[in-house]
Design a protein around this motif. Structure first.
Motif, PDB file in Angstrom:
ATOM      1  N   GLY A   1       0.799  -1.214   0.000  1.00 48.30           N
ATOM      2  CA  GLY A   1       0.000   0.000   0.000  1.00 48.30           C
ATOM      3  C   GLY A   1       0.833   1.267   0.000  1.00 48.30           C
ATOM      4  O   GLY A   1       0.366   2.323   0.422  1.00 48.30           O
ATOM      5  N   LEU A   2       2.078   1.158  -0.485  1.00 49.24           N
ATOM      6  CA  LEU A   2       2.957   2.319  -0.584  1.00 49.24           C
ATOM      7  C   LEU A   2       2.914   2.863  -2.007  1.00 49.24           C
ATOM      8  O   LEU A   2       2.690   2.121  -2.958  1.00 49.24           O
ATOM      9  N   GLU A   3       3.141   4.158  -2.146  1.00 46.14           N
ATOM     10  CA  GLU A   3       3.066   4.789  -3.466  1.00 46.14           C
ATOM     11  C   GLU A   3       4.448   5.284  -3.891  1.00 46.14           C
ATOM     12  O   GLU A   3       5.140   5.961  -3.123  1.00 46.14           O
ATOM     13  N   ILE A   4       4.839   4.918  -5.103  1.00 51.73           N
ATOM     14  CA  ILE A   4       6.096   5.413  -5.649  1.00 51.73           C
ATOM     15  C   ILE A   4       5.804   6.119  -6.973  1.00 51.73           C
ATOM     16  O   ILE A   4       5.000   5.659  -7.770  1.00 51.73           O
ATOM     17  N   GLU A   5       6.468   7.234  -7.172  1.00 54.17           N
ATOM     18  CA  GLU A   5       6.310   8.006  -8.404  1.00 54.17           C
ATOM     19  C   GLU A   5       7.676   8.135  -9.072  1.00 54.17           C
ATOM     20  O   GLU A   5       8.588   8.754  -8.527  1.00 54.17           O
ATOM     21  N   GLU A   6       7.809   7.515 -10.229  1.00 47.94           N
ATOM     22  CA  GLU A   6       9.101   7.520 -10.909  1.00 47.94           C
ATOM     23  C   GLU A   6       9.492   8.934 -11.321  1.00 47.94           C
ATOM     24  O   GLU A   6       8.654   9.717 -11.798  1.00 47.94           O
ATOM     25  N   LEU A   7      10.776   9.250 -11.150  1.00 47.21           N
ATOM     26  CA  LEU A   7      11.281  10.560 -11.553  1.00 47.21           C
ATOM     27  C   LEU A   7      11.049  10.777 -13.046  1.00 47.21           C
ATOM     28  O   LEU A   7      11.292   9.888 -13.860  1.00 47.21           O
ATOM     29  N   GLN A   8      10.606  11.955 -13.385  1.00 47.82           N
ATOM     30  CA  GLN A   8      10.350  12.290 -14.781  1.00 47.82           C
ATOM     31  C   GLN A   8      11.656  12.663 -15.481  1.00 47.82           C
ATOM     32  O   GLN A   8      12.418  13.484 -14.983  1.00 47.82           O
ATOM     33  N   ASN A   9      11.909  12.016 -16.618  1.00 53.29           N
ATOM     34  CA  ASN A   9      13.076  12.356 -17.430  1.00 53.29           C
ATOM     35  C   ASN A   9      14.385  12.282 -16.627  1.00 53.29           C
ATOM     36  O   ASN A   9      15.256  13.145 -16.743  1.00 53.29           O
ATOM     37  N   TRP A  10      14.501  11.208 -15.825  1.00 53.03           N
ATOM     38  CA  TRP A  10      15.721  11.069 -15.040  1.00 53.03           C
ATOM     39  C   TRP A  10      16.898  10.674 -15.935  1.00 53.03           C
ATOM     40  O   TRP A  10      16.718  10.223 -17.051  1.00 53.03           O
ATOM     41  N   ASN A  11      18.097  10.850 -15.410  1.00 58.95           N
ATOM     42  CA  ASN A  11      19.309  10.481 -16.140  1.00 58.95           C
ATOM     43  C   ASN A  11      20.165   9.553 -15.297  1.00 58.95           C
ATOM     44  O   ASN A  11      19.924   9.386 -14.097  1.00 58.95           O
TER      45      ASN A  11
END
Length: 307
Positions: A35-45
């Motif tokens: 029940g944890l939420e992760i949001e991937e970094l946008q346009n990561w390098n």
């Protein structure tokens, strides 16, 4: 349980989109199950890994700082990195931007040229996947969620050398009860122990696997890995649990090479800690990517009712 970690920015890094895809798959699956939420970094390098760091460490600081800046821009106060290399580099960038004038100047110069604001150190906290689960859910929370206990499964927890070195870039560790230790890390032991695993006494928890030398000196890497594998076998472990993409790949590849080149066969299986945790939470072996591992542990897991 810490509410601050219920939603975090997620930095998978390059390896988790390639050779360590099973780590990415199992991390995402475990997050959902908990029940944890992760949001991937946008346009990561890329964080700069070992390749950039070895040729231009100041450039590596910028590359990692850019990712931290993206997390801040997205409104996050914590970024979670499962890969030891990424975790280490983001923490190092944070330290360098507080203490090294040359790194500060380089980061500002490249940021200006790239057209984005410089990252302000202290804005975002970098945490490892182990920190995240330990602090967001905790042992009691995990015990309450276990559907298939890892009871009877003997695990050697292997942290690798970049999870706790050098000590000065991890100021939150070694703070007494409840904190992680750089000398004898235990967060993976705590998490998997809560899932029912039997954590064996394993003296090489932070020994180097030779990952940085795999291409330049394969024999040295194989010997270092064999040292880890044979010790795990001697400790009675069924499984080595990993929390680093490079270490995991190295253990698997050099286990095979150790048998073919040096005639040394070892029996211990290699699984990401998130795969083991996912199985304990009732996820299938396929859901956590066990079929993607080079180390074939399906038979062993099925024999224990976990496959």
């Amino acid at each position: 349980m810490t509410q601050a970690y219920q939603k975090v920015a997620y930095y998978p890094g390059c390896a988790l989109e390639g050779t360590a895809h099973a780590y990415d798959r199992s991390t995402r699956a475990v997050a959902k199950a908990l029940g944890l939420e992760i949001e991937e970094l946008q346009n990561w390098n890329c964080c700069g890994a070992m390749e950039v760091k070895s040729t231009d460490p100041k450039l590596q600081t910028y590359l990692s700082a850019r990712n931290l800046g993206i997390a801040a821009k997205m409104g996050h106060t914590a970024v979670m990195a499962p890969c030891n290399g990424c975790y280490h580099n983001l923490k190092k960038a944070e330290y360098d931007l507080r203490n090294d004038p040359a790194s500060i100047e380089t980061e500002k110069r490249i940021s200006t040229k790239a057209g984005h604001a410089s990252y302000q150190p202290g804005t975002v906290e970098t945490i490892h996947a182990l920190d995240w689960i330990k602090k967001a859910i905790g042992e009691d929370g995990l015990r309450a969620r276990v559907k298939k206990s890892l009871s009877g499964l003997k695990v050697a927890n292997y942290y690798g050398c970049m999870y706790s070195r050098p000590r000065h870039i991890f100021p939150e560790k070694d703070k007494g009860p409840g904190s992680e230790s750089t000398l004898k890390p235990h967060f993976m032991d705590d998490v998997l122990g809560a899932a029912g695993a039997v954590n064996v006494e394993f003296p090489l928890k932070t020994a180097c696997c030779g990952g940085a030398h795999t291409l330049s000196d394969s024999d040295t890497s194989t010997r270092l890995v064999l040292n880890i594998l044979t010790t795990a076998d001697a400790c009675g472990a069924d499984v080595i649990a990993t929390e680093c993409a490079t270490c995991h790949s190295g253990l698997e590849m050099h286990q095979s090479r150790g048998e073919k080149v040096f005639g040394k066969k070892t029996n211990v299986k290699i699984l990401y800690f998130t795969q083991l945790l996912g199985l304990a939470l009732g996820l299938s072996a396929r859901q956590v990517g066990v079929h993607e591992n080079f180390s074939d542990s399906v038979g062993m897991l099925r024999a224990r009712g976990l496959g």
